[in-house]
Enzyme design. Structure first.
Site, PDB file in Angstrom:
ATOM      1  CG  PHE A 161      43.722  24.433 -56.191  1.00 48.87           C
ATOM      2  CD1 PHE A 161      43.542  24.916 -54.905  1.00 48.87           C
ATOM      3  CD2 PHE A 161      42.941  24.962 -57.218  1.00 48.87           C
ATOM      4  CE1 PHE A 161      42.604  25.914 -54.647  1.00 48.87           C
ATOM      5  CE2 PHE A 161      41.998  25.953 -56.961  1.00 48.87           C
ATOM      6  CZ  PHE A 161      41.837  26.425 -55.680  1.00 48.87           C
ATOM      7  NE  ARG A 215      54.203  17.782 -71.488  1.00 49.63           N
ATOM      8  CZ  ARG A 215      55.479  18.127 -71.715  1.00 49.63           C
ATOM      9  NH1 ARG A 215      56.088  19.020 -70.955  1.00 49.63           N
ATOM     10  NH2 ARG A 215      56.133  17.601 -72.729  1.00 49.63           N
ATOM     11  CD  GLU A 216      54.124  23.674 -64.294  1.00 49.73           C
ATOM     12  OE1 GLU A 216      53.660  24.765 -64.717  1.00 49.73           O
ATOM     13  OE2 GLU A 216      55.304  23.528 -63.929  1.00 49.73           O
ATOM     14  CB  ALA A 245      31.211  34.021 -72.107  1.00 51.44           C
ATOM     15  CD  GLU A 284      27.377  36.965 -68.436  1.00 48.14           C
ATOM     16  OE1 GLU A 284      27.606  37.284 -69.618  1.00 48.14           O
ATOM     17  OE2 GLU A 284      28.244  36.537 -67.661  1.00 48.14           O
ATOM     18  CB  SER A 299      45.299  28.058 -72.410  1.00 46.51           C
ATOM     19  OG  SER A 299      44.892  29.398 -72.382  1.00 46.51           O
ATOM     20  N   PRO A 300      45.779  25.399 -74.955  1.00 50.96           N
ATOM     21  CG  PRO A 300      46.280  24.887 -77.173  1.00 50.96           C
ATOM     22  CD  PRO A 300      45.655  25.947 -76.316  1.00 50.96           C
ATOM     23  N   GLY A 301      48.284  24.582 -74.110  1.00 51.14           N
ATOM     24  CA  GLY A 301      49.564  24.308 -73.478  1.00 51.14           C
ATOM     25  C   GLY A 301      49.447  23.927 -72.009  1.00 51.14           C
ATOM     26  CD  GLU A 349      38.279  28.500 -70.682  1.00 51.95           C
ATOM     27  OE1 GLU A 349      37.347  29.163 -70.235  1.00 51.95           O
ATOM     28  OE2 GLU A 349      39.377  29.012 -70.988  1.00 51.95           O
ATOM     29  CD  GLU A 381      27.218  37.026 -63.605  1.00 46.64           C
ATOM     30  OE1 GLU A 381      27.881  36.495 -64.498  1.00 46.64           O
ATOM     31  OE2 GLU A 381      26.030  36.722 -63.368  1.00 46.64           O
TER      32      GLU A 381
END
Lengths: 182, 182
Positions: free
Chosen positions: A15, A37-38, A76, A96, A113-115, A119, A140
């Protein structure tokens, strides 16, 4: 030194979106076995710890579709292609919240989320704020909430604040306060 | 109270993996415009802050394919379907490090990437550790590293520690130390 490296033998592109992309890599493990690995690819983001002259933390309330609820977060946003993270920090703070800062200093960075994702978030601290007019993107929807640390910690207890970067920000401010008092 | 809720008009299932799934929701924004949301679903995870009797933080070194490098993290793992998070904490601590704890208390929880994922991490603190034999899964390659706080902070400066939950853990331990000293 250990070497647990996983060698990629093939990559399947699943994707390509406007925010993230997804691929599944087939890898050879250190023991020779094969595994999948996804992997989510993300352009990276910045977040800004900004306190008003009354020591109130500037928070942004927004609906997060992934959570199906509104939460309060420090300002952010995603890094645009080729953009320097500090420029993203300046831009997101201004768009913002309307605030501009005399200076922005990089405090830290971390992978969320290193698994499964690459990011990374760069955390900046803003000093010398000047209030202006917020300029959110047309699509937004955000509301500014300014909270002292006691109130912000209550928001965290009630899970109105409930994301990694903002929880990290609260801990940072609490530690800063503890060091000042000791 | 604002209501920035985004109403889902359709959901496209893109991918169903063994760790994550991906869907793209079409939503109606508060201004009536239509937008797309790329959403990663994750079962949630736990992480454990565990210190030895010598006040050393127990870290796990592992290769993270998403980052293409080895990093040091506090012990952590995905919640199995229907598993109580505290049971995941017990299990992951034992499997990855061999340690068992007299007690595990929930310190906090946070969403790692609310912009695109629903992954939540529950952070536990372990007390009363007993050392045993690690029992990693056949295809899990980890090495235990025990570090005092000064060393762990140096690892963070060198980006050997570089993920949200472990950076949060360091901040938590530093704050705990600062409070003890004040």
């Amino acid at each position: 030194m250990t070497n647990f490296q996983e060698k990629t033998t093939s990559t399947e592109e699943i994707f390509q979106g406007s925010v993230i992309s997804l691929q599944v890599d087939t890898v050879t493990l250190p023991n020779g076995n094969e595994s999948k690995r996804e992997l989510v690819k993300h352009p990276g983001a910045v977040a800004v710890i900004a306190q008003t002259s009354e020591d109130k933390l500037i928070l942004v309330k927004q609906f997060r579709k992934a959570l199906e609820k509104e939460i309060l977060e420090i300002p952010a946003g995603k890094i645009d292609l080729g953009e320097e993270p500090i420029k993203t920090a300046e831009r997101e703070l201004r768009e913002e919240t309307g605030y501009t800062a005399d200076s922005l200093s990089l405090l830290s960075s971390f992978y969320t989320s290193p698994g499964f994702a690459d990011e990374i978030i760069y955390i900046y601290e803003a000093t010398g704020l000047t209030r202006g007019e917020a300029q959110p993107d047309e699509d937004e929807f955000v509301e500014i909430v300014e909270a002292d640390l006691v109130t912000a910690k209550r928001y965290a207890e009630n899970h109105l604040i409930h994301d990694a970067k903002t929880m990290y920000a609260l801990m940072y401010l609490e530690l800063k306060q503890a060091k000042r008092q000791s």
